[in-house]
Enzyme design. Structure first.
Site: not given
Length: 459
Positions: A382-384, A387
């Site tokens: 996901g977002c991790g 990023l």
């Protein structure tokens, strides 16, 4: 290697994004086998330019060469440069992350400052060279370039070029690393840097009032370059520092003023404290730079910009500066060693260069590379994962090169040089740097005169 993007080593990301490392840990392991030795002779260890070259080498190289930096020829020589607040050169080397040794190892590549002989061994050796406004490296077996009347940015340029060559040799991504000369003229980028240039003037003036936009890789390199210059004691200088962000552990891999256990201080305060200890008068602006930014007419009229943000760059000409020198870095596995320079006012407006589609451009997706798949298999998603994948590859020696050209542009204008409009180059081939130069323009943004005694100490 952590999965926290604020602790990610930006150089290790090169091996992750290119697919050369199957895991993030493997990328760090590659860097842990990168190391170099530095040999400095007794004469250069006591001069400002010799110490500038040496401290720049250690400070920038240890962030990329995680195997270590060993220095031969240094003991208790007194510090004569403002780059360190230590009292002895040996203490300065230790503070910047190097290790002083009695005899350099011969299985690492070697950088030589001065007339010292290279160690006998299979690894290549380079000799740092500087003269006038020019600096670079040549293989140690070549005939050295005669050093004379060098401005302090020239030995720093030699250090940046040297680290670029050592990194390419370790990484194995340029066959000529170790077999060629590499350097740059700050007075005339793109001209042969090993040739004497009779148009180079002696250094007599320094900028006194500047606005620094962005205090990451480039902004901290601006600060390093300014601190290397021979400002007289008590000089009336004002630096406005603008950044909204805080320091993080990841900054240590790219930014020259960061430390390994980096406190999360505001960048303006961290960089400002470093500059104040070197005699600069500092002001803070802790908001994002953008179309809302307006300079008061009592504030510095010349700005150095080092932000990686197209929206902010597009607004550079709207804030009321009389001169903006913008430095930029390339991205991706093929372009992270690229650098550029734009000056405003110039032939194109900043909004034309970075507005519109440029403001919404996206970086290539590298999340399918093995290192990111390995993270996903360990539960990072996901977002991790997004990023981490979106962070740029970074190396300090490229930002340093761009910063030297930017600070050098102010010095060029102060000494009657033509106004640079655009400069573009790469540490992979500094000899191919291209510059477009306009007519000379008066520099009316504040300056101080160099103390002649400082110049005598630099040799």
């Amino acid at each position: 290697m952590t999965t926290d993007p604020d602790r990610l080593h930006r150089t290790a990301k090169y091996f992750m994004d290119s697919g050369r490392a199957a895991t993030a840990e493997g990328a760090l392991d590659m860097l842990s086998r990168f190391g170099m030795t530095i040999i400095v002779d007794a004469a250069n260890a006591t001069t400002r330019n010799g110490q500038t070259a040496l401290l720049t080498l250690v400070n920038a190289a240890r962030r990329t060469m995680l195997g270590g930096i060993e220095v031969e020829g240094v003991s208790d020589q007194p510090i004569v440069t403002a780059l360190s607040t230590q009292t002895t050169l040996g203490a300065a080397i230790a503070a910047f992350g190097g290790t002083c040794v009695g005899c350099a190892r011969n299985d690492w590549p070697c950088a030589i400052i001065g007339d010292a002989a290279p160690p006998a061994g299979p690894a290549p050796a380079w000799r740092l060279q500087w003269a006038g406004w020019r600096g670079g490296v040549v293989p140690a077996s070549w005939t050295p370039v005669a050093a004379c009347n060098a401005i302090p940015l020239a030995p720093a340029m030699a250090a940046a070029a040297c680290i670029g060559e050592v990194f390419a040799w370790h990484a194995g991504d340029h066959d000529m690393a170790g077999r060629r000369a590499s350097g740059l003229s700050i007075w005339n980028p793109g001209a042969p840097w090993t040739d004497a240039d009779p148009t180079e003037p002696p250094l007599t003036h320094l900028p006194a009032k500047l606005w620094l936009i962005g205090l990451g890789n480039l902004g901290q390199a601006f600060a390093w370059c300014l601190a290397s210059l021979p400002y007289p004691a008590g000089a009336q200088t004002t630096l406005m520092l603008q950044d909204f962000d805080r320091m993080s552990e990841a900054n240590d891999s790219t930014s020259l003023l960061a430390v390994p256990q980096q406190p999360t201080a505001l960048k303006t305060r961290w960089v400002g404290d470093w500059l104040e200890r070197r005699g600069f008068d500092v002001r803070h602006e802790e908001r994002r730079f953008g179309e809302w930014t307006r300079r008061h007419h009592f504030e510095p009229g010349a700005a150095l910009c080092g932000v990686d943000n197209a929206v902010a760059r597009a607004a550079l000409e709207d804030a009321g500066f009389n001169l903006v020198v913008e430095a930029g870095l390339g991205g991706g596995t093929q372009g992270f060693r690229n650098f550029s320079l734009h000056c405003f006012p110039g032939p194109k407006r900043a909004g034309m260069i970075w507005g519109g589609a440029a403001a919404t451009a996206t970086a290539p997706d590298v999340s399918t590379m093995p290192a990111y798949q390995a993270m996903k298999d360990k539960g990072v998603e996901g977002c991790g994962l997004t990023l981490i994948a979106s962070r740029t590859i970074g190396v300090p020696f490229v930002g340093l090169t761009a910063a030297m050209l930017a600070v050098g542009e102010l010095l060029r204008r102060l000494h009657g040089g033509g106004a640079m409009e655009v400069v573009s180059g790469s540490l992979m081939a500094l000899e191919d740097t291209v510059a477009f130069v306009g007519a000379p323009e008066p520099y009316a943004h504040g300056h101080v005169d160099v103390d002649p005694a400082n110049l005598a100490e630099a040799a």
